[in-house]
Scaffold this motif. Structure first.
Motif, PDB file in Angstrom:
ATOM      1  N   ARG A 208     -40.331  68.874  13.212  1.00 48.70           N
ATOM      2  CA  ARG A 208     -39.663  68.245  12.076  1.00 48.70           C
ATOM      3  C   ARG A 208     -38.538  69.100  11.508  1.00 48.70           C
ATOM      4  O   ARG A 208     -37.730  68.600  10.731  1.00 48.70           O
ATOM      5  CB  ARG A 208     -40.680  67.947  10.973  1.00 48.70           C
ATOM      6  CG  ARG A 208     -41.720  66.904  11.370  1.00 48.70           C
ATOM      7  CD  ARG A 208     -42.673  66.638  10.219  1.00 48.70           C
ATOM      8  NE  ARG A 208     -43.644  65.603  10.544  1.00 48.70           N
ATOM      9  CZ  ARG A 208     -44.614  65.188   9.733  1.00 48.70           C
ATOM     10  NH1 ARG A 208     -44.729  65.739   8.525  1.00 48.70           N
ATOM     11  NH2 ARG A 208     -45.452  64.245  10.110  1.00 48.70           N
ATOM     12  N   ASN A 209     -38.496  70.358  11.852  1.00 47.57           N
ATOM     13  CA  ASN A 209     -37.485  71.244  11.265  1.00 47.57           C
ATOM     14  C   ASN A 209     -36.097  70.906  11.793  1.00 47.57           C
ATOM     15  O   ASN A 209     -35.912  70.770  13.002  1.00 47.57           O
ATOM     16  CB  ASN A 209     -37.831  72.699  11.587  1.00 47.57           C
ATOM     17  CG  ASN A 209     -36.932  73.673  10.863  1.00 47.57           C
ATOM     18  OD1 ASN A 209     -36.094  74.329  11.453  1.00 47.57           O
ATOM     19  ND2 ASN A 209     -37.116  73.791   9.562  1.00 47.57           N
ATOM     20  N   PRO A 210     -35.088  70.718  10.908  1.00 48.67           N
ATOM     21  CA  PRO A 210     -33.729  70.429  11.381  1.00 48.67           C
ATOM     22  C   PRO A 210     -33.182  71.568  12.229  1.00 48.67           C
ATOM     23  O   PRO A 210     -33.446  72.745  11.962  1.00 48.67           O
ATOM     24  CB  PRO A 210     -32.930  70.277  10.077  1.00 48.67           C
ATOM     25  CG  PRO A 210     -33.941  70.021   9.018  1.00 48.67           C
ATOM     26  CD  PRO A 210     -35.180  70.726   9.447  1.00 48.67           C
ATOM     27  N   ILE A 211     -32.403  71.213  13.246  1.00 45.90           N
ATOM     28  CA  ILE A 211     -31.834  72.200  14.160  1.00 45.90           C
ATOM     29  C   ILE A 211     -30.322  72.176  14.031  1.00 45.90           C
ATOM     30  O   ILE A 211     -29.697  71.114  14.057  1.00 45.90           O
ATOM     31  CB  ILE A 211     -32.244  71.909  15.619  1.00 45.90           C
ATOM     32  CG1 ILE A 211     -33.770  71.901  15.749  1.00 45.90           C
ATOM     33  CG2 ILE A 211     -31.641  72.937  16.568  1.00 45.90           C
ATOM     34  CD1 ILE A 211     -34.242  71.523  17.136  1.00 45.90           C
ATOM     35  N   ASP A 212     -29.731  73.337  13.872  1.00 44.81           N
ATOM     36  CA  ASP A 212     -28.277  73.467  13.815  1.00 44.81           C
ATOM     37  C   ASP A 212     -27.916  74.826  14.387  1.00 44.81           C
ATOM     38  O   ASP A 212     -28.764  75.715  14.505  1.00 44.81           O
ATOM     39  CB  ASP A 212     -27.771  73.332  12.379  1.00 44.81           C
ATOM     40  CG  ASP A 212     -26.327  72.866  12.327  1.00 44.81           C
ATOM     41  OD1 ASP A 212     -25.641  73.010  13.359  1.00 44.81           O
ATOM     42  OD2 ASP A 212     -25.883  72.388  11.275  1.00 44.81           O
TER      43      ASP A 212
ATOM     44  N   LEU B  76     -18.771  66.796  15.809  1.00 51.65           N
ATOM     45  CA  LEU B  76     -18.283  66.318  17.105  1.00 51.65           C
ATOM     46  C   LEU B  76     -16.877  65.741  16.945  1.00 51.65           C
ATOM     47  O   LEU B  76     -16.628  64.983  16.009  1.00 51.65           O
ATOM     48  CB  LEU B  76     -19.241  65.271  17.691  1.00 51.65           C
ATOM     49  CG  LEU B  76     -18.990  64.836  19.135  1.00 51.65           C
ATOM     50  CD1 LEU B  76     -20.314  64.702  19.883  1.00 51.65           C
ATOM     51  CD2 LEU B  76     -18.255  63.494  19.179  1.00 51.65           C
ATOM     52  N   TRP B  77     -15.985  66.126  17.866  1.00 53.53           N
ATOM     53  CA  TRP B  77     -14.641  65.577  17.946  1.00 53.53           C
ATOM     54  C   TRP B  77     -14.501  64.880  19.293  1.00 53.53           C
ATOM     55  O   TRP B  77     -14.963  65.399  20.307  1.00 53.53           O
ATOM     56  CB  TRP B  77     -13.579  66.676  17.843  1.00 53.53           C
ATOM     57  CG  TRP B  77     -13.435  67.317  16.507  1.00 53.53           C
ATOM     58  CD1 TRP B  77     -14.435  67.663  15.635  1.00 53.53           C
ATOM     59  CD2 TRP B  77     -12.213  67.722  15.874  1.00 53.53           C
ATOM     60  NE1 TRP B  77     -13.926  68.249  14.516  1.00 53.53           N
ATOM     61  CE2 TRP B  77     -12.556  68.306  14.636  1.00 53.53           C
ATOM     62  CE3 TRP B  77     -10.879  67.651  16.239  1.00 53.53           C
ATOM     63  CZ2 TRP B  77     -11.591  68.805  13.768  1.00 53.53           C
ATOM     64  CZ3 TRP B  77      -9.925  68.160  15.373  1.00 53.53           C
ATOM     65  CH2 TRP B  77     -10.285  68.723  14.152  1.00 53.53           C
ATOM     66  N   TYR B  78     -13.848  63.736  19.289  1.00 54.43           N
ATOM     67  CA  TYR B  78     -13.627  63.026  20.545  1.00 54.43           C
ATOM     68  C   TYR B  78     -12.239  62.407  20.544  1.00 54.43           C
ATOM     69  O   TYR B  78     -11.621  62.191  19.483  1.00 54.43           O
ATOM     70  CB  TYR B  78     -14.689  61.933  20.748  1.00 54.43           C
ATOM     71  CG  TYR B  78     -14.604  60.804  19.753  1.00 54.43           C
ATOM     72  CD1 TYR B  78     -13.777  59.693  19.980  1.00 54.43           C
ATOM     73  CD2 TYR B  78     -15.321  60.844  18.568  1.00 54.43           C
ATOM     74  CE1 TYR B  78     -13.691  58.663  19.056  1.00 54.43           C
ATOM     75  CE2 TYR B  78     -15.230  59.826  17.637  1.00 54.43           C
ATOM     76  CZ  TYR B  78     -14.418  58.739  17.896  1.00 54.43           C
ATOM     77  OH  TYR B  78     -14.314  57.725  16.977  1.00 54.43           O
TER      78      TYR B  78
ATOM     79  N   GLN C  64     -23.802  71.502  22.248  1.00 52.50           N
ATOM     80  CA  GLN C  64     -23.891  72.541  23.282  1.00 52.50           C
ATOM     81  C   GLN C  64     -24.174  73.904  22.663  1.00 52.50           C
ATOM     82  O   GLN C  64     -25.003  74.669  23.172  1.00 52.50           O
ATOM     83  CB  GLN C  64     -22.590  72.581  24.082  1.00 52.50           C
ATOM     84  CG  GLN C  64     -22.290  71.304  24.852  1.00 52.50           C
ATOM     85  CD  GLN C  64     -20.983  71.386  25.611  1.00 52.50           C
ATOM     86  OE1 GLN C  64     -20.241  72.364  25.501  1.00 52.50           O
ATOM     87  NE2 GLN C  64     -20.670  70.350  26.369  1.00 52.50           N
ATOM     88  N   LEU C  65     -23.498  74.207  21.558  1.00 53.02           N
ATOM     89  CA  LEU C  65     -23.743  75.480  20.874  1.00 53.02           C
ATOM     90  C   LEU C  65     -25.169  75.546  20.334  1.00 53.02           C
ATOM     91  O   LEU C  65     -25.819  76.595  20.392  1.00 53.02           O
ATOM     92  CB  LEU C  65     -22.737  75.651  19.739  1.00 53.02           C
ATOM     93  CG  LEU C  65     -22.852  76.928  18.891  1.00 53.02           C
ATOM     94  CD1 LEU C  65     -22.685  78.162  19.756  1.00 53.02           C
ATOM     95  CD2 LEU C  65     -21.823  76.915  17.768  1.00 53.02           C
TER      96      LEU C  65
END
Length: 430
Positions: free
Chosen positions: A33-37, A140-142, A326-327
């Motif tokens: 449940r812990n947010p990942i960044d 995110l950039w696209y 990816q990072l």
């Protein structure tokens, strides 16, 4: 106190074991449940108010928009300070709240105050709130890889198809479009013709505006059938704009086409977006909502992109320029490998030096239980799994193991001394 805790633990081993298992299971659920960044969010707790008043100089923006808004917004509760910036046609105000203030509570207070400030601003000027994201919310950039397609058509696809689809992904605050041309109708008036017909620019603007609306009628019933009567007057082509009458000159209408030219153009731009030196591109920036799980949001965006790509014109596809996912994956995998290597090395060293597998096992067991408890605390304090927090956990493993080794060696020493004393007393009694 410590002696009593140790004594109670020794006398109630099964209770201690059950508590350890319970904490380990709870920690395993907390890990999922812990947010990942990748990076911690250290940005200020702020709300952004931006106001458009196109064509006006920065000094005018400062005097009539920025200054009145800053002076009135300073009275909000629990704010630290207010900063304002004025530029050509735009005003930005940053309201910084205290760190423990809920961001949505802060946004509602700002909206309440803005609703009372409309009378102090120029006519037609409406302040708006920025997205509910943070300084590290650009995840995110696209760009759209569309060889041979006009930049205006690419921007239309981005604004009217891709943007609306990606905004439905949970956790996305905004899709900010960039690049290309935003299509618009442009009316270029001839001053000499305006002077000849004794007309002004506001007369033409009023004529175009009044002819670009839809008026309602009424319901007409005939033979038990109801008919809705209305007038559809929305402009849909260049030719319709050219035929708009502005004035009646001796029974002959003076149309917009008599006063100038009408054409399809792009909105004025202050810059372009070039990718890898291959030319201009059109794309978007995904802004994550405050407090969301970056890894889950990125996965949702990529999944949605796969669906949206099916409806794009032939030859058009997405090209991801920046992907924090990816990072995040590389950072988390690096920390995982570090933790596993530490656990293995610590287990081997403890086993070699103590040369007692039960003592080594009691020390090694502390590592996963402590890690599980760490994630429980991370969730309680609202801290995400990032490079900083996971590195701190990895560094703390050495301290955890040191304490276990000291306690095990002390217990082993005390038991050995007691055993030697017991042997001596046994020989004496014999």
């Amino acid at each position: 106190m410590v002696h009593k805790i140790i004594e109670w633990s020794l006398r109630n081993r099964y209770i201690v074991l059950a508590l350890a298992i319970g904490l380990f299971v709870w920690g395993g659920v907390s890990v999922k449940r812990n947010p990942i960044d990748a990076i911690p969010d250290l940005s200020e707790n702020q709300v952004i108010v931006f106001t458009e008043w196109m064509g006006r100089a920065p000094q005018l923006i400062e005097d009539q928009i920025t200054y009145p808004l800053v002076t009135n917004l300073q009275g909000l509760p629990r704010i630290k300070y207010v900063r304002g910036t004025s530029m050509f046609g735009m005003s930005f105000i940053y309201i910084i709240f205290e760190d423990d203030v809920d961001v949505y509570w802060a946004r509602s207070r700002v909206l309440e105050r803005l609703s009372t400030l409309s009378q102090t601003l120029p006519q037609g000027v409406t302040p708006s709130l920025g997205p509910d994201g943070t300084g590290v919310g650009h995840i995110l950039w696209y760009t759209l890889d569309a060889p041979g397609m006009d930049l205006g058509e690419q921007r239309a696809i981005q604004d009217w198809y891709v943007k609306f689809a990606l905004q439905n992904v949970p956790g996305v605050s905004e899709i900010a479009s960039f690049g290309g041309f935003q299509k618009q109708y442009s009316v270029v008036l001839d001053p000499n013709k305006l002077l000849y017909y004794k007309l002004s620019v506001p007369n033409v603007i009023a004529a175009v505006r009044s002819n670009n609306n839809e008026s309602g009628g009424r319901k007409f019933e005939l033979s038990d059938i109801g008919y809705i009567i209305k007038t559809s007057g929305y402009l849909q082509s260049i030719e319709q704009i050219r035929n708009i009458p502005v004035k009646n000159e001796s029974g002959v209408p003076v149309r917009v086409s008599d006063l100038g030219t009408v054409q399809m153009t792009g909105e004025s731009r202050l810059g372009i977006f070039d990718q890898d030196g291959t030319g201009e591109r059109v794309g978007g920036i995904v802004v994550m909502r405050y407090g969301e799980n970056a890894d889950e949001v990125i996965r949702g965006i990529k999944s949605k992109m796969a669906e949206v790509a099916k409806g794009l014109p032939e030859g058009v596809k997405f090209d991801i320029v920046y992907d924090r996912g990816q990072l995040i994956e590389e950072s988390v995998e690096s920390i995982k490998h570090t933790l596993m290597e530490e656990m293995i090395m610590v287990s081997l060293i403890v086993l070699i030096f103590l040369f007692h597998w039960r003592s080594a096992l009691s020390i090694v067991i502390q590592i996963p239980i402590t890690l599980a408890i760490s994630f429980i605390l991370l969730n309680l304090f609202g801290i995400s799994s990032n490079i900083m927090s996971l590195t701190g956990i990895a560094l703390a493993i050495g301290v955890i193991v040191d304490n276990g080794i000291i306690m095990s060696e002390n217990a082993y020493k005390q038991l050995a001394e007691r055993y030697a004393l017991w042997q001596q007393q046994k020989k004496t009694s014999i």
